[in-house]
Design an enzyme around this catalytic site. Structure first.
Site, PDB file in Angstrom:
ATOM      1  N   TYR A   1      23.404  70.158  48.127  1.00 21.99           N
ATOM      2  CA  TYR A   1      24.302  69.741  49.210  1.00 21.99           C
ATOM      3  C   TYR A   1      25.226  70.864  49.659  1.00 21.99           C
ATOM      4  CZ  TYR A   1      22.844  64.963  47.994  1.00 21.99           C
ATOM      5  OH  TYR A   1      22.116  63.826  47.743  1.00 21.99           O
TER       6      TYR A   1
ATOM      7  N   LYS B   1      14.917  68.180  36.395  1.00 27.63           N
ATOM      8  CA  LYS B   1      13.509  68.207  36.793  1.00 27.63           C
ATOM      9  C   LYS B   1      12.969  69.551  36.313  1.00 27.63           C
ATOM     10  CE  LYS B   1      10.013  66.397  39.069  1.00 27.63           C
ATOM     11  NZ  LYS B   1       9.285  65.207  38.577  1.00 27.63           N
TER      12      LYS B   1
ATOM     13  N   ASP C   1      12.723  61.484  37.472  1.00 34.13           N
ATOM     14  CA  ASP C   1      11.860  60.371  37.891  1.00 34.13           C
ATOM     15  C   ASP C   1      11.782  59.323  36.784  1.00 34.13           C
ATOM     16  OD1 ASP C   1      10.716  62.520  36.600  1.00 34.13           O
ATOM     17  OD2 ASP C   1       8.759  62.353  37.543  1.00 34.13           O
TER      18      ASP C   1
ATOM     19  N   ASP D   1      23.840  61.656  42.879  1.00 33.86           N
ATOM     20  CA  ASP D   1      24.112  60.857  44.069  1.00 33.86           C
ATOM     21  C   ASP D   1      23.215  59.611  44.046  1.00 33.86           C
ATOM     22  OD1 ASP D   1      24.906  60.038  46.561  1.00 33.86           O
ATOM     23  OD2 ASP D   1      23.822  61.584  47.672  1.00 33.86           O
TER      24      ASP D   1
ATOM     25  N   ASP E   1      24.214  55.481  42.397  1.00 28.64           N
ATOM     26  CA  ASP E   1      24.080  54.276  43.230  1.00 28.64           C
ATOM     27  C   ASP E   1      23.126  53.281  42.571  1.00 28.64           C
ATOM     28  OD1 ASP E   1      25.844  54.996  45.175  1.00 28.64           O
ATOM     29  OD2 ASP E   1      24.420  54.810  46.837  1.00 28.64           O
TER      30      ASP E   1
END
Ligand code: NAD
Length: 356
Positions: free
Chosen positions: A142, A191, A223, A247, A251
């Site tokens: 980001y 990852k 994942d 992020d 959520d």
């Protein structure tokens, strides 16, 4: 202990929920012999109305000179058509940047009494879960360089994901410190089978882990983590991860609790300083009607006591009072179910104070 708290009530339900959190903090101060000084700071829509901008330099200064900031929420339809740089959310971004808040904490707790709100099956929920996502907030994809260019007659978009050793180290230290205040288990999510940034992440997290032999460290690919959160959420204590993964996972973790009015959050910098706020927005649809659930904000105040002031006992006390109130059957509209007693924002605050 004496502490300076900057209070940003904000917009919509912000003032109502912050008032209830202050009521609870005052009760804690009385019970434990602390003094909390509050300074009002304007941000968001209320600041735009009063000063023309979402956050003034003086307001940021005041926040910087406090021991912690407690925030309600900002924004609402009144300011929706303002130009981008004058929108209430800009105040939030400016304060996060101005205070160098690089660590974001989002707890996801499923209370026994609110199991019905959880979208997962009973056998998965078991006796509930209690985890916190510790997310790096100021680096990664980001914040990397990005561009959209034309190459060989075709549009190509590029985003870069960069992490330095120092950025990883400081968030990893936060993660392990937080785990020490909890069940001492860190799941580091990356990852590393694909990304260089993740391989460095894993290396540095393991180096930091060596300083915390009492904390268990588990590596998990992102994942797999997304799957495990709905398959077996009980396994998680602290989920430590980078910006974009955090992020998404924070959520997901909060949605499995099912109750938006119960979700607290904190953003911390390298010192003990932090900004504490509920995860929800300013709920303009119920503002000023004494209908808001103040629990997310009161839990955020408890996090402030725990992480900025090292008042663990006091924080436990608030969390236990909330559990007790739920057991006694008090519910605001958002968490109401049959057989319980519907109360307003103020009455919920009073009930929590009564249990302290
Ligand atoms: P929201 O979280 O404000 O509301 C979503 C729904 O949840 C609404 O129906 C609302 O009534 C309900 N709700 C939220 N908090 C509640 C509480 N404590 N008790 C009971 N019900 C609650 O999200 P939204 O409607 O998308 O956004 C409204 C405004 O808030 C927008 O202007 C948005 O920009 C702003 N916002 C601010 C923050 C922040 O300050 N950090 C975060 C998200 C959204």
């Amino acid at each position: 202990m004496e502490k300076q708290i900057a209070l940003i009530k904000g917009d919509g339900i912000g003032p109502e929920i912050v008032d209830e959190a202050v009521k609870v903090l005052d009760k804690i101060a009385e019970k434990y012999g602390h003094t909390f000084h509050y300074t009002r700071v304007l941000m968001g829509g209320e600041s735009i109305d009063a000063t023309g901008v979402p956050l003034t330099d003086e307001a940021l200064e005041t926040a910087l000179h406090s021991d912690a900031v407690l925030l309600g929420s900002v924004g609402g339809p009144k300011w929706d058509n303002m130009p981008g740089h004058l929108r209430p959310e800009k105040g939030l971004l400016a304060i996060r940047k101005g205070l160098n808040l690089f660590a974001n904490l989002r707890p996801a707790v499923l209370y026994d009494e609110l199991k019905a709100a959880c979208p997962l099956r009973d056998e998965i929920i078991g006796d509930g879960f209690d985890m916190v996502v510790v997310r790096e907030l100021t680096g990664g994809l980001y914040f990397g360089a990005r561009e959209t260019v034309e190459e060989n007659g075709m549009m190509v978009a590029k985003d870069t994901l960069t992490y330095s050793e120092a950025e990883i180290r400081r968030i990893a230290i936060k993660g392990f410190e937080i785990a020490r205040k909890r069940r001492k288990r860190v799941t580091s999510v990356d990852k590393a089978n694909v990304l260089d940034s993740s391989r460095l992440w894993r290396k540095v997290v393991h180096e930091v882990a060596a300083d915390y032999p009492d904390v268990e460290l588990i590596d998990m690919l992102v994942d797999n983590c997304a799957m495990q959160l709905v398959k077996d959420p009980k396994q998680f204590d602290v989920i430590l991860t980078e910006n974009m993964f955090g992020d998404i996972l924070s959520d997901e973790a909060s949605m499995v609790t099912g109750s938006i009015g119960m979700l607290s959050s904190a953003s911390l910098n390298e010192t003990k300083f932090g900004l504490y706020e509920p995860s929800h927005g300013s709920a303009p649809d119920i503002a000023g009607q004494n209908k808001a659930n103040p629990i997310a904000t009161i839990l955020s105040a408890a996090m402030m006591l725990r992480y900025s002031f090292d008042m663990d006992k006091e924080a436990d006390d608030i969390e236990n009072a909330i559990k007790a109130v739920l057991k006694q059957g008090y519910r605001t509209g958002d968490i109401m179910s049959e057989g319980n007693q519907l109360v307003g924002c103020k009455e919920m605050g009073d009930a929590i104070v009564a249990n302290l």
